[in-house]
Design a protein around this motif. Structure first.
Motif, PDB file in Angstrom:
ATOM      1  N   ILE A   1       1.000  -2.002  -0.303  1.00 21.38           N
ATOM      2  CA  ILE A   1       0.411  -0.120   0.108  1.00 21.38           C
ATOM      3  C   ILE A   1       0.505   1.520   0.224  1.00 21.38           C
ATOM      4  O   ILE A   1       0.858   1.923  -1.139  1.00 21.38           O
TER       5      ILE A   1
ATOM      6  N   SER B   1       2.257   1.222  -3.273  1.00 19.97           N
ATOM      7  CA  SER B   1       1.360   2.185  -4.438  1.00 19.97           C
ATOM      8  C   SER B   1       1.199   3.829  -4.086  1.00 19.97           C
ATOM      9  O   SER B   1       1.467   4.051  -5.230  1.00 19.97           O
TER      10      SER B   1
ATOM     11  N   LEU C   1      -1.823   0.408  -9.615  1.00 20.74           N
ATOM     12  CA  LEU C   1      -2.757   0.108  -9.360  1.00 20.74           C
ATOM     13  C   LEU C   1      -3.244  -1.386  -9.217  1.00 20.74           C
ATOM     14  O   LEU C   1      -4.245  -1.502  -8.072  1.00 20.74           O
ATOM     15  N   PRO C   2      -2.483  -2.130  -9.796  1.00 19.18           N
ATOM     16  CA  PRO C   2      -2.435  -3.943  -8.892  1.00 19.18           C
ATOM     17  C   PRO C   2      -1.664  -4.367  -8.205  1.00 19.18           C
ATOM     18  O   PRO C   2      -2.359  -4.550  -7.305  1.00 19.18           O
TER      19      PRO C   2
ATOM     20  N   LEU D   1      -1.885  -1.616  -5.687  1.00 19.55           N
ATOM     21  CA  LEU D   1      -2.697  -1.082  -4.536  1.00 19.55           C
ATOM     22  C   LEU D   1      -3.415  -1.860  -3.813  1.00 19.55           C
ATOM     23  O   LEU D   1      -3.939  -2.156  -3.110  1.00 19.55           O
ATOM     24  N   ALA D   2      -4.194  -2.965  -5.150  1.00 18.37           N
ATOM     25  CA  ALA D   2      -5.235  -3.222  -4.784  1.00 18.37           C
ATOM     26  C   ALA D   2      -5.034  -5.128  -3.907  1.00 18.37           C
ATOM     27  O   ALA D   2      -5.988  -5.502  -3.251  1.00 18.37           O
ATOM     28  N   VAL D   3      -3.884  -5.809  -4.520  1.00 19.00           N
ATOM     29  CA  VAL D   3      -3.128  -6.913  -4.057  1.00 19.00           C
ATOM     30  C   VAL D   3      -3.254  -6.194  -2.626  1.00 19.00           C
ATOM     31  O   VAL D   3      -3.286  -7.253  -1.113  1.00 19.00           O
TER      32      VAL D   3
ATOM     33  N   ALA E   1      -4.699  -3.641  -0.310  1.00 17.65           N
ATOM     34  CA  ALA E   1      -5.671  -3.599   0.243  1.00 17.65           C
ATOM     35  C   ALA E   1      -6.624  -4.620   0.586  1.00 17.65           C
ATOM     36  O   ALA E   1      -7.182  -5.480   0.778  1.00 17.65           O
ATOM     37  N   LEU E   2      -6.430  -6.078  -0.245  1.00 19.26           N
ATOM     38  CA  LEU E   2      -6.670  -7.275  -0.507  1.00 19.26           C
ATOM     39  C   LEU E   2      -6.144  -8.238   0.742  1.00 19.26           C
ATOM     40  O   LEU E   2      -7.141  -8.922   1.652  1.00 19.26           O
TER      41      LEU E   2
ATOM     42  N   TRP F   1      -7.335  -6.623   3.668  1.00 19.01           N
ATOM     43  CA  TRP F   1      -8.493  -6.894   4.109  1.00 19.01           C
ATOM     44  C   TRP F   1      -8.678  -8.694   4.553  1.00 19.01           C
ATOM     45  O   TRP F   1      -9.348  -9.117   5.611  1.00 19.01           O
TER      46      TRP F   1
END
Length: 505
Positions: A214, A217, A232-233, A235-237, A239-240, A243
């Motif tokens: 995070i 990114s 962006l990928p 950042l998505a990883v 965040a995932l 979570w």
């Protein structure tokens, strides 16, 4: 005699845990004035330098949660001894680093050791000081060491860099650690642990990976150095993974860390106060170190000395704030500390450090006192609201907020300064496109390039860089002021319904 020893032992233990906490706190900021030296000696780029500084706080933010759980499992004495040993060995490795990659790895190991030490120190205070008033005073001393150590880091780093080689900023940790381990072994009482407390390193690695992805990114996204298809990928990883970590902990019957502690209103307010206070304090010091050296020509030692009012005020405010929390309540001290911090940043944003040094020192003293008071209030809130059997877990949450705030302070202030500097600098005519990009990226790159150009062009570029950085620092301080004033208002209303609990609120 036994009664006297029983009364003195908590305070003796406090001395020991404060002694080991000093190098942990200092190491968060000791390299702020060392960036020009490290760039020259290790050949580190500006991005690498940020990671050398930032990796300590970011790894520590991820590791304090499992280390807090480990402390609940084995007891704070064992955790303190293990963390101290690792911290000492990692300090030695960092002092002997032959390159930037080695230093980043050693700083990561330092963070793991520190992540063991800090929850152990807070658990010792929470366990040994049953009286609320004495505990608040002890926490005030602890908070003063934390904020004061972080504040004194640049001065200590500047002194060592001016008189010794750069690795000495880590080598001084080793004798302190040896003394602490000896005192802990014979004088600190053994705590009964909870062998059933789970410690899942896989979950810890998941959290660390999430934090690093995070932060990476956000850095690259705001700086624009990587295409969106990469940023962006990532950042998505990240965040995932974050979570997934939270969902996993909530679903376990015996989680590594009690995520539900974050849902406690007072604890959540304490976390937010700690994060924002550290973001602004660490970001301010990093910015000031560059402002004073690049713009005003200070040496590393002189730059650290100029920031002495922040350090002194931070060092004396902790015990005072501990008494104020007991007498006035958490709400007034917390909101008041944030309010005064916001006002001091507003004043500093309009201050010329060269022509108004006394005004700058007065505002920095106000900043140091108010930020340290807010940090103490956050510590008191979290530790008083947590049950005794979860003292290490609560200490881990508190430390995570501190260190994540420190890491974010370096990242956010660095990015804000970089973007605003790029937008503000007016480059001299005739520079080739690659040189223009280099000069506009940061004041360090601009000043290095100015020394390589002809005298007239180099002088023009250096003057433009200094002017642009001064504008950028005013923008950054103004943004920090707005953030702190908003948080002061939020804390005041969030704690409006809080009742006094054990004298803390």
């Amino acid at each position: 005699m036994r009664m006297l020893w029983a009364r003195l032992r908590p305070w003796l233990t406090l001395f020991i845990v404060v002694l080991v906490y000093i190098p942990v706190a200092i190491d968060a900021t000791v390299l702020h004035v060392a960036t020009p030296t490290l760039s020259t000696r290790l050949g580190a780029s500006s991005n690498t330098l940020l990671w050398i500084i930032d990796i300590y706080s970011l790894i520590m933010a991820g590791m304090v949660l499992p280390m807090g759980a480990l402390g609940d499992r084995i007891g704070f004495k064992r955790l303190l001894l293990t963390g101290s040993a690792l911290f000492g060995l990692a300090s030695l490795a960092a002092a002997l680093a032959p390159g930037a990659g080695w230093l980043i790895a050693a700083r990561g190991l330092l963070a793991v050791g520190a992540a063991m030490i800090v929850p152990a120190t807070l658990a010792a205070i929470r366990t040994l000081f049953a009286d609320t008033g004495q505990r608040n005073i002890a926490l005030g001393i602890w908070a003063a060491v934390g904020s004061g150590g972080a504040a004194f880091g640049p001065l200590i780093g500047g002194f060592l860099l001016e008189h010794f080689y750069w690795g000495s900023v880590f080598l001084v940790n080793v004798p302190i650690i040896l003394v602490v381990m000896l005192l802990t072994r014979f004088l600190v009482p053994v705590q009964q642990g909870r062998p059933g407390q789970p410690v899942n390193l896989r979950h810890a690695l998941m959290l660390i990976a999430a934090i690093l992805l995070i932060i990476y990114s956000l850095k690259t996204l705001l700086k624009g150095t990587q295409p969106l298809g990469v940023t962006l990928p990532a950042l998505a990883v990240g965040a995932l993974l974050l979570w997934r970590f939270i969902r996993t902990q909530l679903s376990l019957a015996r989680p590594m860390i009690d995520i539900r502690l974050f849902g406690h209103r007072v604890i959540f307010c304490g976390i937010m106060m700690a994060m924002v206070a550290m973001i602004t304090l660490v970001g301010f010091e990093l910015m000031m170190a560059q402002e004073l050296q690049f713009v005003h020509g200070f040496t590393p030692l002189a730059a650290g000395a100029f920031m002495l009012p922040v350090m002194l005020a931070s060092g004396i405010s902790g015990p005072v704030a501990g008494v104020l929390v007991s007498r006035c309540g958490l709400r007034r001290v917390a909101a008041g500390g944030m309010l005064l911090s916001g006002l001091s940043f507003a004043g500093l944003s309009a201050t010329d450090f060269a022509s108004q040094p006394y005004q700058a020192w007065a505002l920095m003293a106000l900043l140091g006192f108010s930020v340290a008071s807010a940090l103490l209030a956050s510590t008191a809130a979290i530790m008083a609201a947590a049950p005794p059997e979860k003292a290490s877990a609560a200490g881990a949450i508190e430390t995570m907020a501190y260190e994540l705030g420190a890491g974010l302070g370096v990242a956010l202030f660095g990015l804000l300064l970089s973007r605003s500097f790029t937008a503000a600098i007016i480059l001299p005519d005739g520079l080739a496109a690659p040189l223009s990009r280099q000069a506009a990226s940061s004041i360090g790159e601009a000043m290095a390039l100015a020394g390589q150009l002809d005298a007239q062009t180099g002088q023009h570029l250096a003057q433009a860089a200094r002017h642009a950085f001064s504008l950028s620092h005013s923008l950054a301080l103004g943004a920090a002021s707005v953030l702190l004033l908003g948080l002061a208002l939020a804390v005041w209303f969030a704690l409006a319904r809080s009742r006094r609990s054990e004298g803390a609120f």
